[in-house]
Write a protein that holds these residues in place. Structure first.
Motif, PDB file in Angstrom:
ATOM      1  N   ALA A  47      41.865 -69.995 -20.073  1.00 59.99           N
ATOM      2  CA  ALA A  47      41.109 -71.096 -19.462  1.00 59.99           C
ATOM      3  C   ALA A  47      39.920 -70.572 -18.665  1.00 59.99           C
ATOM      4  O   ALA A  47      38.795 -71.084 -18.775  1.00 59.99           O
ATOM      5  CB  ALA A  47      42.028 -71.927 -18.576  1.00 59.99           C
ATOM      6  N   LEU A  48      40.148 -69.534 -17.850  1.00 59.68           N
ATOM      7  CA  LEU A  48      39.056 -68.971 -17.055  1.00 59.68           C
ATOM      8  C   LEU A  48      38.019 -68.302 -17.961  1.00 59.68           C
ATOM      9  O   LEU A  48      36.817 -68.362 -17.689  1.00 59.68           O
ATOM     10  CB  LEU A  48      39.601 -67.963 -16.049  1.00 59.68           C
ATOM     11  N   GLY A  49      38.482 -67.665 -19.041  1.00 56.65           N
ATOM     12  CA  GLY A  49      37.552 -67.048 -19.978  1.00 56.65           C
ATOM     13  C   GLY A  49      36.668 -68.078 -20.658  1.00 56.65           C
ATOM     14  O   GLY A  49      35.454 -67.875 -20.813  1.00 56.65           O
ATOM     15  N   ASP A  50      37.262 -69.203 -21.076  1.00 55.37           N
ATOM     16  CA  ASP A  50      36.468 -70.271 -21.679  1.00 55.37           C
ATOM     17  C   ASP A  50      35.484 -70.854 -20.668  1.00 55.37           C
ATOM     18  O   ASP A  50      34.341 -71.172 -21.007  1.00 55.37           O
ATOM     19  CB  ASP A  50      37.393 -71.382 -22.205  1.00 55.37           C
ATOM     20  N   PHE A  51      35.941 -71.009 -19.433  1.00 55.52           N
ATOM     21  CA  PHE A  51      35.054 -71.520 -18.389  1.00 55.52           C
ATOM     22  C   PHE A  51      33.861 -70.588 -18.186  1.00 55.52           C
ATOM     23  O   PHE A  51      32.714 -71.032 -18.071  1.00 55.52           O
ATOM     24  CB  PHE A  51      35.825 -71.676 -17.077  1.00 55.52           C
ATOM     25  N   THR A  52      34.128 -69.284 -18.179  1.00 53.85           N
ATOM     26  CA  THR A  52      33.055 -68.304 -18.012  1.00 53.85           C
ATOM     27  C   THR A  52      32.071 -68.366 -19.167  1.00 53.85           C
ATOM     28  O   THR A  52      30.853 -68.355 -18.972  1.00 53.85           O
ATOM     29  CB  THR A  52      33.636 -66.886 -17.908  1.00 53.85           C
ATOM     30  N   ALA A  53      32.615 -68.432 -20.404  1.00 59.31           N
ATOM     31  CA  ALA A  53      31.752 -68.464 -21.583  1.00 59.31           C
ATOM     32  C   ALA A  53      30.899 -69.727 -21.619  1.00 59.31           C
ATOM     33  O   ALA A  53      29.694 -69.674 -21.901  1.00 59.31           O
ATOM     34  CB  ALA A  53      32.605 -68.372 -22.854  1.00 59.31           C
ATOM     35  N   MET A  54      31.505 -70.883 -21.316  1.00 54.78           N
ATOM     36  CA  MET A  54      30.753 -72.134 -21.343  1.00 54.78           C
ATOM     37  C   MET A  54      29.687 -72.165 -20.245  1.00 54.78           C
ATOM     38  O   MET A  54      28.547 -72.586 -20.475  1.00 54.78           O
ATOM     39  CB  MET A  54      31.696 -73.327 -21.186  1.00 54.78           C
ATOM     40  N   THR A  55      30.054 -71.718 -19.053  1.00 53.93           N
ATOM     41  CA  THR A  55      29.098 -71.720 -17.952  1.00 53.93           C
ATOM     42  C   THR A  55      27.948 -70.767 -18.233  1.00 53.93           C
ATOM     43  O   THR A  55      26.775 -71.095 -17.974  1.00 53.93           O
ATOM     44  CB  THR A  55      29.802 -71.333 -16.639  1.00 53.93           C
TER      45      THR A  55
END
Length: 208
Positions: A47-55
């Motif tokens: 979840a945090l990895g996806d958040f980082t990638a999207m941001t």
């Protein structure tokens, strides 16, 4: 933005997330190798990895990767090498009886960091978000609220998807009783990770 726009984005995101990729294979491998105890750490890392990638994509890193071949290649090889390393480690993991197989071989913090690194350092995700999100944005409406809504929606769906894969894989692992079977599971999981690393290394920018 209308409800139909949001629903279309949510449906497309759910389909894309359901397709197994390096992140899903990592989730499955950890669930098979470490059981349900690893699910929370793995899903949180994803979840945090996806958040980082999207941001990062929204802030322009995805566009930079799309134009910088050197940066794209560097991230691609780092991510691929890391997946292969994890696969080899799981392949060589010692096995024992049920108790030994169920005991966590890695601390939750390390599992979390591994899941985060694999997800956040996947250059395909960064470029994908740059190409994917604009298709659902309404140019005549404020962009920031739309991006926040889409990112929140994607993260919720990604978390549910990763948790589902983790729970299903850990449930299958619960049926294992023999060290020989556990060895097969470790090697299958390791092979999946190595394969994911090789696929990531061979993925071309034009494929997106």
């Amino acid at each position: 933005m209308t409800f139909e726009h949001w629903l279309a984005f949510a449906a497309a995101s759910a389909v894309m997330l359901a397709i197994p990729g390096p992140t899903v294979l990592l989730v499955i491998s950890y669930a098979l190798g470490h059981g349900r105890k690893s699910a929370v750490a793995t899903v949180a890392g994803v979840a945090l990895g996806d958040f980082t990638a999207m941001t990062a994509s929204m802030l322009g890193l995805g566009a930079l990767l799309a134009t910088s071949a050197a940066l794209f290649t560097a991230l691609k090889w780092i991510g691929a090498a890391y997946l292969i390393y994890l696969g080899i480690k799981l392949w060589r993991a010692p096995v024992g009886g049920l108790e030994a197989a169920s005991a966590p071989e890695m601390k939750p913090r390390r599992i979390f960091l591994h899941a985060y690194a694999v997800t956040a350092l996947n250059p395909k995700s960064l470029v994908f978000f740059v190409a994917f999100l604009p298709q659902f944005l309404v140019a005549s409406a404020p962009l920031a609220p739309q991006m926040v809504l889409f990112e929140t929606t994607f993260l919720i769906l990604a978390t549910i998807n990763a948790a589902s894969y983790a729970l299903l894989a850990s449930a299958a692992r619960g049926t294992i009783r023999k060290p020989s079977v556990q060895r097969i599971v470790n090697r299958v999981g390791g092979s999946l990770l190595i394969g994911a690393g090789l696929v990531a290394a061979g993925w071309r920018r034009a494929a997106n």
